[in-house]
Design a protein around this motif. Sequence first.
Motif, PDB file in Angstrom:
ATOM      1  N   VAL A   1       6.449  -7.521   4.615  1.00  0.00           N
ATOM      2  CA  VAL A   1       7.615  -7.124   3.807  1.00  0.00           C
ATOM      3  C   VAL A   1       7.352  -5.842   3.022  1.00  0.00           C
ATOM      4  O   VAL A   1       8.263  -5.268   2.422  1.00  0.00           O
ATOM      5  CB  VAL A   1       8.027  -8.255   2.838  1.00  0.00           C
ATOM      6  N   PHE A   2       6.091  -5.377   3.027  1.00  0.00           N
ATOM      7  CA  PHE A   2       5.733  -4.164   2.295  1.00  0.00           C
ATOM      8  C   PHE A   2       4.376  -3.691   2.818  1.00  0.00           C
ATOM      9  O   PHE A   2       3.630  -4.448   3.430  1.00  0.00           O
ATOM     10  CB  PHE A   2       5.652  -4.461   0.786  1.00  0.00           C
ATOM     11  N   GLU A   3       4.074  -2.421   2.591  1.00  0.00           N
ATOM     12  CA  GLU A   3       2.782  -1.899   3.038  1.00  0.00           C
ATOM     13  C   GLU A   3       1.642  -2.511   2.217  1.00  0.00           C
ATOM     14  O   GLU A   3       1.824  -2.884   1.054  1.00  0.00           O
ATOM     15  CB  GLU A   3       2.758  -0.377   2.888  1.00  0.00           C
ATOM     16  N   GLY A   4       0.472  -2.618   2.809  1.00  0.00           N
ATOM     17  CA  GLY A   4      -0.671  -3.175   2.084  1.00  0.00           C
ATOM     18  C   GLY A   4      -1.870  -3.351   3.006  1.00  0.00           C
ATOM     19  O   GLY A   4      -1.938  -2.759   4.088  1.00  0.00           O
ATOM     20  N   GLU A   5      -2.793  -4.210   2.577  1.00  0.00           N
ATOM     21  CA  GLU A   5      -4.023  -4.454   3.344  1.00  0.00           C
ATOM     22  C   GLU A   5      -4.196  -5.946   3.579  1.00  0.00           C
ATOM     23  O   GLU A   5      -4.053  -6.765   2.662  1.00  0.00           O
ATOM     24  CB  GLU A   5      -5.240  -3.923   2.583  1.00  0.00           C
TER      25      GLU A   5
ATOM     26  N   ARG B   1      -2.570  -7.857   0.516  1.00  0.00           N
ATOM     27  CA  ARG B   1      -2.590  -7.385  -0.876  1.00  0.00           C
ATOM     28  C   ARG B   1      -1.811  -6.071  -0.970  1.00  0.00           C
ATOM     29  O   ARG B   1      -1.992  -5.162  -0.169  1.00  0.00           O
ATOM     30  CB  ARG B   1      -4.028  -7.188  -1.362  1.00  0.00           C
ATOM     31  N   HIS B   2      -0.938  -5.997  -2.001  1.00  0.00           N
ATOM     32  CA  HIS B   2      -0.142  -4.790  -2.284  1.00  0.00           C
ATOM     33  C   HIS B   2      -0.453  -4.378  -3.720  1.00  0.00           C
ATOM     34  O   HIS B   2       0.345  -4.634  -4.634  1.00  0.00           O
ATOM     35  CB  HIS B   2       1.350  -5.067  -2.130  1.00  0.00           C
ATOM     36  N   GLY B   3      -1.605  -3.797  -3.954  1.00  0.00           N
ATOM     37  CA  GLY B   3      -2.013  -3.495  -5.325  1.00  0.00           C
ATOM     38  C   GLY B   3      -2.346  -4.788  -6.056  1.00  0.00           C
ATOM     39  O   GLY B   3      -3.234  -5.535  -5.642  1.00  0.00           O
TER      40      GLY B   3
END
Length: 398
Positions: free
Chosen positions: A316-320, A337-339
């Motif tokens: 649903v969002f950029e991340g790792e 993880r997104h921040g």
Amino acid sequence: MIHRIRIPILFVICWGFALAAYGQSIETLREQIRQAEEEIRITSRLLDQTQSSKKLTQSELKLIQNRIKNRKKVIAGLEAQIRLTDRDINTKTASIGSMQQDLERLKADYAAMIRNAYKNYKLNNFLVFLFASKDFNDATKRIAYMKRYNAMRENKAAEIDSVTRILNGQIAELDTQKAELTQTKTAKDREVSALSADESKQKKVYADLRTRESSLSRKIKAQQQEIQKAQQQIARIIAEESRQSNKTVRTAAEQRQITELSGRFDQNKGKLPYPVSGGVIVDSYGVHAHPTQKGLTVNNKGVNIAASQGAPVHAVFEGEVTRIFFFQGLRNNVMIRHGNYITVYSNLEKVSVKTGDKVRLNQQLGTLPTSGDADECYVHFEIWRETENLNPQAWFAR
């Protein structure tokens, strides 16, 4: 007596504000109805797929309940739209009646001015009036008076034209609104009929499931126990992930990246896509009664979104990707993880990413189950702010 009517400007201003407020309210209602209708469309498609199995399932009952809920939203929205339009039509009708009276007074004043002008022309009253001047200054004042009188007559004619144009425009808008009101009432009647059919269908499914109640109840309770254990393990993994993240020594640049990513994720509250396309929420967040089993309470740490068998699940969002793990009851799980935020995607049959991958928005993470009954075809989705569990429904765009 000449009426000094200033209706056109005042009317346009007041009408403009009222029309803007009405337009905003109607558009808000239409958007709510559109969203509910879209949910109904998706639910109906999933129901068609579920019913092809020829076996009534818990999933079918949940989908019918979802469709009933959204039909009620559509009906409520249409009723509010009818009330709002009805009120605006009544206000507009009264205003048009008042304008028509003002227009008649304007026309009467103008007619009197024309008659006076013709009478003065025939009797040469203006020349008599002018030649009766005492001196040059008096004559100048009388000429100025006659000019003002002629200008007032011209202004009155322009005022009549202005009011007539506005009045004709409002009458046309009123006719359009009346036609829209008729269409809205027809749409409401159609939705009420569809709601009645869905409620009858719901009773039929309930009756069929009750014939298998004892075996279903045992199965569902066992599944819920497995899911609760899996959710508890996810919470422990989240806590461990958070502890490790806090212990990690980062450079100033790395910390800035985390802060920037967290901020962008936070700014997207209410804008995130569903993790699966063409899905509908069949089990909401938090502590609530089980959607189909009386006496059974669910504590959902996320939401369950039903979709087609084998449907792809997306970020649903950029991340790792920081963790990939398996739990009985929730199959494969992917943690991103997104921040400072973490999203969890559970109940995946296949996973197409690995730990350490940098993923982008809408990148495929895996797929939903392709086997088993329709009750198992959903993605369980959670959002965390470090160890704080959040309601995903507040983050979705719909």
